[in-house]
Design an enzyme around this catalytic site. Structure first.
Site, PDB file in Angstrom:
ATOM      1  N   GLU A   1       0.362  -1.359  -0.296  1.00 55.15           N
ATOM      2  CA  GLU A   1       0.041   0.031   0.565  1.00 55.15           C
ATOM      3  C   GLU A   1       0.785   1.022   0.251  1.00 55.15           C
ATOM      4  OE1 GLU A   1      -3.156   0.459  -1.033  1.00 55.15           O
ATOM      5  OE2 GLU A   1      -4.075  -1.694  -0.017  1.00 55.15           O
TER       6      GLU A   1
ATOM      7  N   ARG B   1       1.128   3.994  -3.179  1.00 57.22           N
ATOM      8  CA  ARG B   1      -0.092   5.400  -2.627  1.00 57.22           C
ATOM      9  C   ARG B   1       0.910   6.016  -2.731  1.00 57.22           C
ATOM     10  NH1 ARG B   1      -5.947   4.335   0.453  1.00 57.22           N
ATOM     11  NH2 ARG B   1      -5.587   1.773  -0.168  1.00 57.22           N
TER      12      ARG B   1
ATOM     13  N   ASP C   1      -4.901  -9.442  -8.563  1.00 58.68           N
ATOM     14  CA  ASP C   1      -5.110  -8.671  -9.185  1.00 58.68           C
ATOM     15  C   ASP C   1      -3.682  -7.917 -10.155  1.00 58.68           C
ATOM     16  OD1 ASP C   1      -5.068  -7.287  -7.769  1.00 58.68           O
ATOM     17  OD2 ASP C   1      -6.901  -6.217  -7.541  1.00 58.68           O
TER      18      ASP C   1
ATOM     19  N   GLU D   1     -12.225   0.500 -10.698  1.00 53.45           N
ATOM     20  CA  GLU D   1     -11.857  -0.152 -11.024  1.00 53.45           C
ATOM     21  C   GLU D   1     -12.786   0.262 -12.601  1.00 53.45           C
ATOM     22  OE1 GLU D   1     -10.355  -0.834  -7.753  1.00 53.45           O
ATOM     23  OE2 GLU D   1     -12.476  -1.382  -8.066  1.00 53.45           O
TER      24      GLU D   1
ATOM     25  N   THR E   1      -0.871   1.172 -10.019  1.00 49.92           N
ATOM     26  CA  THR E   1      -2.141   0.587  -9.880  1.00 49.92           C
ATOM     27  C   THR E   1      -3.139   1.451  -9.292  1.00 49.92           C
ATOM     28  OG1 THR E   1      -2.835  -1.446  -9.320  1.00 49.92           O
ATOM     29  CG2 THR E   1      -1.412  -0.841  -7.782  1.00 49.92           C
TER      30      THR E   1
END
Length: 641
Positions: free
Chosen positions: A266, A270, A399, A533, A619
């Site tokens: 994360e 981010r 994913d 998404e 992503t």
């Protein structure tokens, strides 16, 4: 009489003085004097020990360096007539012995002087009050902290920035589209201003309670996740005053030297992704510096027997661990497989290949492993290097691993053929075993669990429509048309999951069992937390086809978010998309500003804004430039070349 509170002193706590009646004052003074005397004895003994060690440790002069022209070799010095016969080494005469004795005498005199000076300083220290000692310690701590801060903010080597195209612009010619884009910008400003007012510095916002919010992925510290995540969106939308506010907070407050356990995945996507994107867009050096500081804090997570990183790492201690629920302590495919883009750029910007080597080691290890039915299981044990539970998904847990295989190839200017091959192999296995058509004609991506297919698709898996479209060009056997169509079918299925709810917002996951298609069955799967998404896939399909349906579907989603998720203090997720009177979850996710609103803004912008042949989105929707290099192992830093 009350006892005074404990006072901190250099990381320790001093016990309170025993304040008794006046008749005991002499006793207390005697105790303090005894303590000083004992401390003085200890200091004297320690210094004397150091002084004496000089005479008992081996004499360094008994060794000399002999230059062979290739390397320095230490050779024992053997005095003539004293064991030369039995020494087993050649006799090599050293410097003049008289000069050695003079040097030793000089060193002894220096040690004596240092010894006496240390004793005097100790005596002077003991004469000072507790407050004076504490003040001196605080002064030293401040000095060290300032030196560390100066070191941290040291500029990195200059690196040529790639040719950046399409940072600004994208103004649509159509007046209706322009108004829609302005509406998305207004929604972004409402989300940001609310966070600025009620949650500034916190990781996220509770828009109804109007206070800060955080989760365990960010640890226990206020790291301003929303600020870092939103920076590039603000810049792209031309909200430069807000961008400068965010930059100022990062300069003054963003500190990674905290005792806090964070998610490696994360904070990479981010924070490092967000900081790198902000740097490339604005060329503000502070963002690059902060990205590198954080990356250095993540490196200890790779200290495992296999080099597969832990899911969590303590930023201060470097201690790592995995989630307790993840298949007997396994690492997760989508987490350790979603580092490549950011780490390649870190090596490019710093000239340090360590980041590139870490992610390439992961790739090499995965290439050597057997894959059941050609599929990558979601769990891998970092201690044994073996797969955990045989669970494969293109949604949660899997994913972005597949996404980053494709994007590694794109980011390398399509020269990383190894990544492209891994992507093509994986997609062929996914299409063979996971992609099915429902009775109603909807194409969906199921999940493989312990030998059978679960006919359930998650909202997270809806990104794959965009991925298939993005990877169509360059696919094997000239199947570009096939994969573009497959992406469009996934987009249609995900739109149906939105359209079949009361709020026109999609659930967290939806099933395809019997008469139930694209609908959530369990209550725990009916929520919408401002996820991006589906809108992400609409944007990619719009870019590649310019089919107006994708803008229409995107606008439907934007209106639903505005109607059901907007509150006076920001935007909130909802707990049940099938209820016409939804309950809010009271969380404004940082990815709502980083991804959802950015993709909506791009959907209603021209293709010249962040063109896909020059930018690759991580992503978390942070745009990173394509590196037009022959080999991405080579940094732009001349030192690495």
């Amino acid at each position: 009489m009350t006892t005074p509170a404990l006072l901190p002193l250099s990381g320790r706590r001093i016990p309170p003085l025993n304040l008794g009646p006046p008749s005991f004052s002499h006793h207390r003074a005697t105790l303090r004097l005894s303590e000083k005397f004992i401390l003085l004895l200890i200091l004297s003994a320690f210094i004397t020990l150091c002084f004496g060690a000089f005479f008992f440790l081996p004499d360094s002069s008994k060794h000399k360096r002999f230059d062979l022209g290739l390397e320095d070799v230490l050779i024992p010095h053997v005095e003539a007539g004293k064991g030369a016969k039995n020494s087993g080494v050649f006799l090599i005469h050293g410097p003049d012995e008289h000069r050695h004795r003079e040097e030793e005498e000089r060193l002894r005199n220096k040690i004596r002087a240092d010894h006496e000076k240390a004793l005097e300083e100790a005596k002077e220290k003991l004469k000072k009050s507790r407050e004076e000692i504490r003040a001196e310690i605080q002064t030293e701590k401040n000095k060290v902290a300032q030196e560390m801060k100066t070191k941290e903010n040291k500029p990195l080597p200059p690196v040529p920035i790639p040719n950046l195209v399409g940072i600004n612009g994208g103004d649509p010619e159509d007046d209706d589209i322009r108004k829609k884009r302005e509406k998305i910008k207004e929604m972004m400003k409402h989300a940001w201003d609310s966070y600025r007012t009620y949650g500034w510095g916190h990781n996220e916002l509770k828009p109804i309670a109007r206070k800060g919010h955080s989760t365990n992925i960010f640890g226990s510290s206020q790291m301003g996740a929303t600020i870092v995540d939103a920076l590039d969106t603000l810049y792209i939308m031309g909200l430069y005053d807000e961008f400068r506010d965010g930059k100022k907070w990062i300069e003054d407050n963003l500190d990674f030297s905290v005792n806090s356990e964070v998610s490696v995945f994360e904070v990479n996507i981010r924070f490092i992704g967000g900081l790198l994107a902000a740097y490339y867009l604005s060329e503000e050096e502070i963002f690059k510096i902060k990205a590198v500081q954080l990356a250095e804090k993540l490196l200890p997570a790779f200290n495992t027997p296999t080099g597969i990183p832990w899911a969590m790492v303590n930023l201060k201690s470097g201690v790592g661990r995995n989630w307790g629920w993840a298949s007997a302590g396994s690492s997760i495919l989508a987490e350790f497989g979603t580092l490549h883009m950011e780490f390649v750029h870190l090596s490019y910007l710093t000239g340090d290949p360590v980041y590139f080597k870490k992610v390439m080691h992961i790739r090499k290890l995965l290439q050597k492993m057997d894959r059941p039915n050609g599929l990558y299981p979601n769990y891998l044990n970092p201690r044994t290097g073996r797969w955990g539970q045989y669970h494969t998904s293109v949604g949660g847990l899997g994913d972005s691993f597949y996404e980053y295989l494709l994007k590694a190839w794109l980011m390398s200017d399509k020269t990383d053929h190894e990544a492209r091959k891994m992507y093509d192999d994986a997609i062929e296995a996914i299409e063979k075993h996971l992609i099915k058509k429902s009775r109603g004609g909807l194409i969906f991506i199921g999940e493989w669990k312990n030998g059978h297919l679960e006919k359930k698709m998650g909202h997270l898996a809806c990104f794959a429509g965009g991925m298939f479209a993005l990877g169509a060009d360059g696919s094997r056997m000239d199947k570009a048309g096939h994969y573009l169509e497959l992406g469009a079918e996934i987009a249609r299925t995900c739109h149906e999951s939105y359209d079949r709810t009361a709020l026109k917002l999609g659930p967290e996951s939806f099933k395809f069992d019997g008469a139930v298609e694209a609908v959530a069955v369990r209550q725990a799967e009916k929520y919408y937390i401002l996820r991006p998404e589906v809108i992400e896939t609409y944007w990619y399909l719009w870019r590649f086809t310019h089919d107006p349906r994708y803008r229409q579907w995107g606008w439907e989603a934007a209106l639903a978010i505005e109607k059901y998720c907007r509150v006076s203090g920001g935007f909130s997720g909802v707990k049940d998309v099938y209820s016409s009177t939804p309950t809010h979850d009271d969380v404004q996710q940082s990815f709502f500003l980083a991804e959802t609103l950015k993709y909506l803004y791009l959907l209603f912008s021209g293709d010249d804004l962040l063109p896909l042949d020059h930018w690759v989105f991580n992503t978390e929707a942070h745009p990173l430039p394509v590196l037009h290099l022959f080999n991405t192992t080579l940094s732009g830093n001349p030192a690495v070349r």
